[in-house]
Every structure is written in structure tokens, then in C-alpha cells.
Design a protein around this motif. Structure first.
Motif, short mmCIF file in Angstrom:
data_model
loop_
_atom_site.label_atom_id
_atom_site.label_comp_id
_atom_site.label_asym_id
_atom_site.label_seq_id
_atom_site.Cartn_x
_atom_site.Cartn_y
_atom_site.Cartn_z
N SER A 259 4.10 0.59 9.84
CA SER A 259 2.88 0.13 9.17
C SER A 259 2.06 -0.80 10.06
O SER A 259 0.83 -0.78 10.01
CB SER A 259 3.24 -0.59 7.86
OG SER A 259 3.88 -1.83 8.12
N ILE B 142 -3.16 -0.73 7.79
CA ILE B 142 -3.41 -0.51 6.37
C ILE B 142 -4.60 0.41 6.13
O ILE B 142 -4.63 1.15 5.14
CB ILE B 142 -3.61 -1.87 5.63
CG1 ILE B 142 -3.68 -1.65 4.11
CG2 ILE B 142 -4.87 -2.56 6.14
CD1 ILE B 142 -2.44 -1.03 3.50
N SER C 253 -4.10 3.37 3.58
CA SER C 253 -4.79 3.45 2.28
C SER C 253 -5.76 4.62 2.24
O SER C 253 -5.83 5.33 1.22
CB SER C 253 -5.52 2.13 1.99
OG SER C 253 -6.48 1.85 2.97
N VAL D 255 -4.59 1.69 -5.10
CA VAL D 255 -4.25 1.83 -3.69
C VAL D 255 -4.86 0.62 -2.98
O VAL D 255 -6.08 0.55 -2.80
CB VAL D 255 -4.78 3.14 -3.09
CG1 VAL D 255 -4.50 3.19 -1.58
CG2 VAL D 255 -4.13 4.34 -3.78
N GLU E 177 1.31 -7.90 3.46
CA GLU E 177 0.93 -6.96 2.40
C GLU E 177 0.99 -5.52 2.91
O GLU E 177 1.30 -4.60 2.15
CB GLU E 177 -0.48 -7.29 1.90
CG GLU E 177 -0.56 -8.65 1.20
CD GLU E 177 -1.99 -9.07 0.90
OE1 GLU E 177 -2.32 -9.21 -0.30
OE2 GLU E 177 -2.78 -9.24 1.84
N THR E 178 0.69 -5.34 4.20
CA THR E 178 0.80 -4.01 4.79
C THR E 178 2.25 -3.53 4.75
O THR E 178 2.53 -2.38 4.40
CB THR E 178 0.29 -4.02 6.25
OG1 THR E 178 -1.06 -4.47 6.26
CG2 THR E 178 0.38 -2.64 6.87
N ASN F 145 4.64 -4.51 2.66
CA ASN F 145 5.01 -4.23 1.26
C ASN F 145 4.47 -2.87 0.82
O ASN F 145 5.17 -2.09 0.15
CB ASN F 145 4.48 -5.32 0.34
CG ASN F 145 5.40 -6.52 0.28
OD1 ASN F 145 6.59 -6.41 0.51
ND2 ASN F 145 4.83 -7.69 -0.01
N THR F 146 3.23 -2.59 1.18
CA THR F 146 2.61 -1.33 0.78
C THR F 146 3.35 -0.14 1.38
O THR F 146 3.49 0.91 0.74
CB THR F 146 1.13 -1.30 1.22
OG1 THR F 146 0.45 -2.40 0.64
CG2 THR F 146 0.45 0.00 0.79
N SER F 147 3.87 -0.29 2.60
CA SER F 147 4.52 0.82 3.30
C SER F 147 5.76 1.34 2.60
O SER F 147 6.15 2.49 2.79
CB SER F 147 4.88 0.40 4.73
OG SER F 147 6.00 -0.47 4.75
N ASP G 64 0.97 -4.43 -4.28
CA ASP G 64 -0.10 -4.07 -5.23
C ASP G 64 -0.28 -2.57 -5.41
O ASP G 64 -1.16 -2.14 -6.17
CB ASP G 64 -1.43 -4.69 -4.78
CG ASP G 64 -1.42 -6.21 -4.89
OD1 ASP G 64 -1.08 -6.70 -5.98
OD2 ASP G 64 -1.76 -6.89 -3.90
N LEU G 65 0.51 -1.75 -4.73
CA LEU G 65 0.41 -0.30 -4.88
C LEU G 65 1.00 0.10 -6.23
O LEU G 65 2.17 -0.15 -6.51
CB LEU G 65 1.16 0.39 -3.74
CG LEU G 65 1.15 1.93 -3.73
CD1 LEU G 65 -0.28 2.45 -3.65
CD2 LEU G 65 1.98 2.46 -2.58
#
Length: 600
Positions: A375, A380, A384, A408, A426-427, A429-431, A436-437
Motif C-alpha cells: 500500500s 491510496i 481507491s 471507499v 490510514e492507507t 488500514n484500507t489495504s 473507513d472502508l
């Protein structure tokens, strides 16, 4: 001279009178004929019978129970004198003892007024078998009007409740939006009943009659029939629907079973509720119990439940990574079990890591470390943008009302929503499908079909509308490079369910190989001071992770998608593997799995 003036005036007046008579008698003839006709001809609308809903095998899902409604003539009261009304109510209750006299009187008084000259409905529904023996006797009374009034009936009760929806009395806002509801009385409130309400309710018939000055009918001039053939056939198989309801017993969450083209064969949001309770009006106690339940039975979790997808997103993320131009399918990282970023440690679910890991191993073993490191390289924005292009953060297009779009996250999203900058943590976590995804189970099922076929199908419940098959075309959303490398992701998803290190290997017992991805989506943050992760089942229920398992099968000839999400179920494969296996075996038993022809 005076005589000439008087004569001229006389002639002008007579010419004016003649012109006026001609104007009224000839030119306005059609106008007054129309007025006369309108005064002597009345139109009576007849409500159509609501179309039935059938499953793919033509088994009834929503039907109409035959019955009647009862109405009283207006103006049965004069001031405080209610003797005529009381007498009619007493007579009605003597004929049908199960009726509530006080309720009838209250209903009548609410609608009776000096300006209301039509019959007033006082009983919405009386079963056919109750009315028939007394119909002729009651019909002799001028003050009572008995009319056909079918009542919606759902033979399967609570099974498939969130798909089917229900009908109930239309409120004033709905009547204002659709005046025909004044005649129909009931309207679809949820599910298929609401989405296809206009089609199911049909078109009213009209009867034109001639009446005299006392509004007494003289003759029938003509009539138009109500709309016929507005039944709706669904893709749902109610035998399969009943099976998944039984399989999901005592769990909270959602199941989706659809073919790779988007046709929904069975799907459920749990717990469910009995649709028949809503047709005649649910009690306030029952409504409060539904709305107050911590399990949210009234929420359609398939399309309105928003959850972090956990590791199920790694299929999409992996395809984005290896097509980013930064990483590719040969990129290998050394997974140690944790990654330090600033003053925070991002941990892998496997304490000591996975060692040398490429994209295939990262999906098969669900290696968080691989996606963390990737990531930061991919960024990001690519992540995204790729997810949005693949259909996340949007409605799937399913034929159900009020579908949620999910979230997203990204730089622009956070700036617009919170007016704050984006951080690298946050990147990470999103991966892995956290932070927040947010997605719906229907979106994950749709994404799994995309991985299986390379096309994004539009989920759809309806199979035939009228005489027309409903088959929305899939969307072509992948780039040429992504299509070329998609088999790498597919092979990894196969490994999840079949390879020794696969996260679902120990929990899958299907008769044929399937492919998929498990996910354990945390609902509670884990403190940085915690060295050993607590066993999910040792946690308090509402602190446990949501369990995901999304699959397609057979792995080498994709035909069906089965996606399961169990709220607070713990580890994905463990909580859902047996359920998914039983569903695929049931599909096989029912003849839905087509075996490949043997190669010569």
C-alpha cells in the motif's frame, strides 16, 4: 327622423338577439351537450387485483387471499343522534360476531362528514368463507355495501422477508405521490413489493353508467377491464431460500447465493420477521420489539448493512497492486509479522509472519504484511480509484429499494467529509479492509463475481416481468492488463479453499473445488500494548470480529457466488465454511451445478 332612429334600434336589437340565439343553439351545442353528459354519466373505478409474486418454479411467494370489505352509507348520524349508526353496527356484529363494534363506530365517525357522500369503509377484510353464507341477506340492506377486497398473503411467512417485502395501508404522503392509491388502499412498503409496486398494483378498470337527477343508476354504458397479467416471476428458488434460512439459524448477518451473471437464487438478512404481521397493521408492541432489537431484524443487511470487508478486499487490492506499474506478480516481500510506521506497529494476524511472500501466497494465507508494504508503494490514490472503478462505493443496481453505497476512503473523500489531511496509517488500514472502508454483503458478492468472470454483473431478483425476461447486461470495468492477470488472482482464490496453507482449507467440504476469500473484520481496535491477540470466542460478543467468506464455484468452471457474513462471528473460515459447503452441496443436489462435459 325619430321613426327611422327607433326602427334602426329595433332592427339592431333583433339582429343581436338572432345572433345570440344562433351562437347558443348551434355553436355552443357541443359544449352544453358535454356538460349535460357529464351531469348524467358517472365513472366508477374498480381496483385491480395486485399481481402475484412467484419463484422461478412458479411457486407462490405473495398471493391474494379472497375476501370482502364492508362499507356503510354516509350520514347515519345526525349531531349527537347515533341511533341509526348503532343499529347498523349491532346488525353487522350479529352477523359477524368476531368484529369489534367500537372499532367500527370509531372508523365510521372519523370519515363521516357533511361533504362525504360516498360509502365509508368500516371493515377492511372479511374472509370469503365468512361472508358467502350471509352475503345475500346483508346485501338487501341499502345502508351496507359489500365489495371484493383481496388481502395479501405470504405463504412462507418470514422466509425471504427482506427480499420480498410487504404491503400495508398507504399513508397520505404516498397517496399524494400516487393518487391511484386512494382507490387501492395498500402499497408496497419494502423489498420487491416496493421496488416493483407500480407494476404489481396494475391499472384500475373503469365502469361508465348513466344516472338520473336523483343519482340513481339507469343503465351501464361501458366498462374497461383492469390490467391482467401483472404477475412477477423471481429468480429465487424458495426451496433453496428455506434451506439457507435453516442453515443460518441462530446467527445474525447475511447470505447471498447468485449465479455469476447476477441472478439471485436465494439471499437473506437475519434475523427475519413475519411479513403477514404487517398486512393488516402491526401492533405498536410488535413494532417496538422489532425496532428495539440489538440484532436489527428490520434492517436489510444485504444492502443496508455497512461493514468493514476485512481480508475479502485483498482480491481486489492484489489485482490493483500487480497492475499498478509499481509492483507486479513477481514482487516478493519478507513478512516478519509486523511493520513499524512512525510510533505505531501494524501487526499481521500471524505473529511470526509468513516469510517470503508474493501475491499468490499473500491471498492464500491472507498475509497482512504484504498488503501493508504494497500500500505504501502503490498509494491510496491508485487503491481507491481502482476500487471505485471496480464498483465499490456505488450501488450494485440490485432491484431493491434504498440500497446503500458504502464508503471507499481516500484523500479527496477525507478532505470533503472531515476537512482533514490523509495519513499513511490510514492507507495501511484500507489495504486490509479496515478503517473507513465500508461495504455491503451484496457489493462483496458482486466483487466476487467480477473476480470469477472478469465482468461486473448487476444483481437482480426479478426473472420475468410480464412476458419479458429481465437480464441486465454486466459491466466491463477491468483494464486489458487486469483481465490478462486476473487468472493469478483466481488461482490464489482457489488455493484459499484447497491448498494446505489456505485459510479456508480446514473448513470446506464441498463435492467439487471452490475458490474464495475469507475475512475477519475487526469491530474493536486492539491496543498497541497488547502483545498476544485474544481468541475471538473469548471476547465479549459485540467485541468479536465480523466473519466473512465469499466464494465462487466450481473453481474451474464458475457458476455460482456464495457470500456469507456473520456479525461478530469471529474468524471467517471457521464461522462460515460449513455453511457455505452445505449450500454448494445443496445447489448440486438441486441440479443447478452443471458438470463440464468430459474431454475426449
Amino acid at each position: 327622423m325619430k321613426i327611422k332612429i327607433l326602427l334602426s334600434i329595433f332592427i339592431v336589437v333583433w339582429i343581436g338577439l338572432v345572433v345570440r340565439v344562433f351562437h347558443l343553439a348551434v355553436q355552443f351545442n357541443d359544449y352544453y351537450e358535454n356538460l349535460s353528459e357529464n351531469n348524467s354519466i358517472k365513472s366508477e373505478l374498480s381496483a385491480p387485483v395486485r399481481g402475484e409474486i412467484l419463484d422461478r418454479n412458479k411457486e407462490p411467494i405473495a398471493i391474494n387471499e379472497l375476501g370482502f370489505k364492508i362499507a356503510f352509507a354516509p350520514h347515519l348520524t345526525k349531531g349527537k343522534d347515533t341511533s341509526r349508526l348503532d343499529a347498523e353496527v349491532a346488525y353487522l356484529v350479529s352477523m359477524i360476531p368476531t368484529l369489534d363494534a367500537n372499532k367500527i363506530i370509531k372508523t365510521y365517525k372519523m370519515q363521516d362528514s357533511y361533504y362525504n357522500h360516498g360509502f365509508i369503509d368500516v371493515v377492511d377484510f372479511v374472509p370469503h368463507e365468512t361472508i358467502i353464507p350471509i352475503y345475500a341477506l346483508m346485501n338487501l340492506r341499502d345502508t351496507i355495501k359489500i365489495s371484493p377486497s383481496p388481502k395479501r398473503l405470504y405463504p412462507y411467512g418470514l422466509i425471504g422477508a427482506h427480499l420480498i417485502g410487504y404491503v400495508a395501508k398507504a399513508n397520505q404522503k404516498e397517496i399524494d405521490a400516487d393518487p391511484s392509491l386512494q382507490l387501492l388502499g395498500h402499497v408496497g412498503k419494502n423489498g420487491i413489493e416496493k421496488y416493483y409496486n407500480r407494476y404489481l398494483q396494475g391499472v384500475a378498470g373503469e365502469r361508465r353508467i348513466k344516472v338520473n337527477a336523483h343519482n340513481v343508476e339507469i343503465e351501464e354504458i361501458g366498462r374497461s377491464a383492469t390490467q391482467e397479467n401483472h404477475n412477477l416471476v423471481l429468480n429465487i428458488d424458495m426451496n433453496l431460500q428455506s434451506f439457507i434460512t435453516q442453515a443460518f439459524e441462530n446467527h445474525v448477518g447475511a447470505i447471498i447465493v447468485m449465479d455469476v451473471h447476477g441472478a439471485i437464487y436465494a439471499a437473506g438478512s437475519y434475523p427475519e420477521y413475519d411479513l403477514n404481521r404487517f398486512v393488516s397493521g402491526i401492533s405498536s408492541e410488535e413494532w417496538n420489539a422489532l425496532m428495539g432489537s440489538v440484532d436489527s431484524p428490520f434492517t436489510n443487511k444485504m444492502i443496508n448493512g455497512l461493514y468493514p470487508p476485512g481480508s475479502t478486499i485483498k482480491n481486489n487490492m492484489g489485482l490493483i497492486y500487480i497492475n499498478s506499474g509499481v509492483w507486479n506478480e513477481y514482487t516478493t516481500i519478507n513478512s516478519t509479522g509486523s511493520m513499524r510506521l512512525g510510533n505505531r506497529t501494524f501487526r499481521d494476524w500471524k505473529k511470526n509472519g509468513h516469510g517470503a511472500t508474493n501475491i499468490t501466497k499473500a491471498i492464500v494465507e491472507s498475509c497482512d504484511d504484504y498488503f501493508y508494504q504494497g500500500s505504501l508503494q502503490v498509494g491510496i490514490d491508485r487503491m481507491s480509484n481502482g476500487m471505485i472503478r471496480m464498483g465499490l462505493g456505488k450501488k450494485t443496481g440490485i432491484d431493491l429499494p434504498n440500497e446503500f453505497i458504502g464508503t471507499v476512503p481516500g484523500r479527496a473523500w477525507k478532505r470533503d467529509k472531515f476537512h482533514k489531511p490523509w495519513y499513511q496509517g490510514e492507507t495501511l488500514n484500507t489495504s486490509i479492509g479496515q478503517g473507513d472502508l465500508l461495504v455491503t454483503p451484496m457489493q462483496i458478492a458482486q466483487q466476487t463475481a467480477l473476480m470469477a468472470t472478469g465482468k461486473l454483473p448487476i444483481p437482480h431478483i426479478a426473472k420475468v416481468i410480464g412476458n419479458s425476461p429481465y437480464t441486465p447486461a454486466p459491466l466491463d470495468v477491468l483494464t486489458p492488463s487486469e483481465k490478462q492477470k486476473l487468472p493469478i488472482i483466481q488461482q490464489a482464490m482457489r488455493g484459499v479453499c484447497n491448498d494446505p496453507g489456505g485459510t479456508a482449507k480446514a473448513y470446506v467440504y464441498t463435492r467439487f473445488p471452490i475458490a474464495g476469500k475469507t475475512g475477519t473484520a475487526q469491530t474493536t481496535g486492539i491496543s498497541q500494548t497488547v502483545k498476544e491477540r485474544q481468541n475471538e470466542h473469548a471476547m465479549e460478543y459485540f467485541k468479536r470480529s465480523h466473519a466473512w467468506f465469499t466464494t465462487y464455484g466450481p473453481a474451474d468452471n464458475p457458476q455460482f457466488i456464495v457470500t456469507v457474513m456473520v456479525e461478530h462471528g469471529g474468524h471467517g473460515g471457521e464461522a462460515t465454511g460449513g455453511m457455505i459447503s452445505s449450500i454448494y452441496n445443496k445447489l448440486d443436489d438441486m441440479g443447478y451445478i452443471k458438470k463440464e462435459a468430459p474431454k475426449e
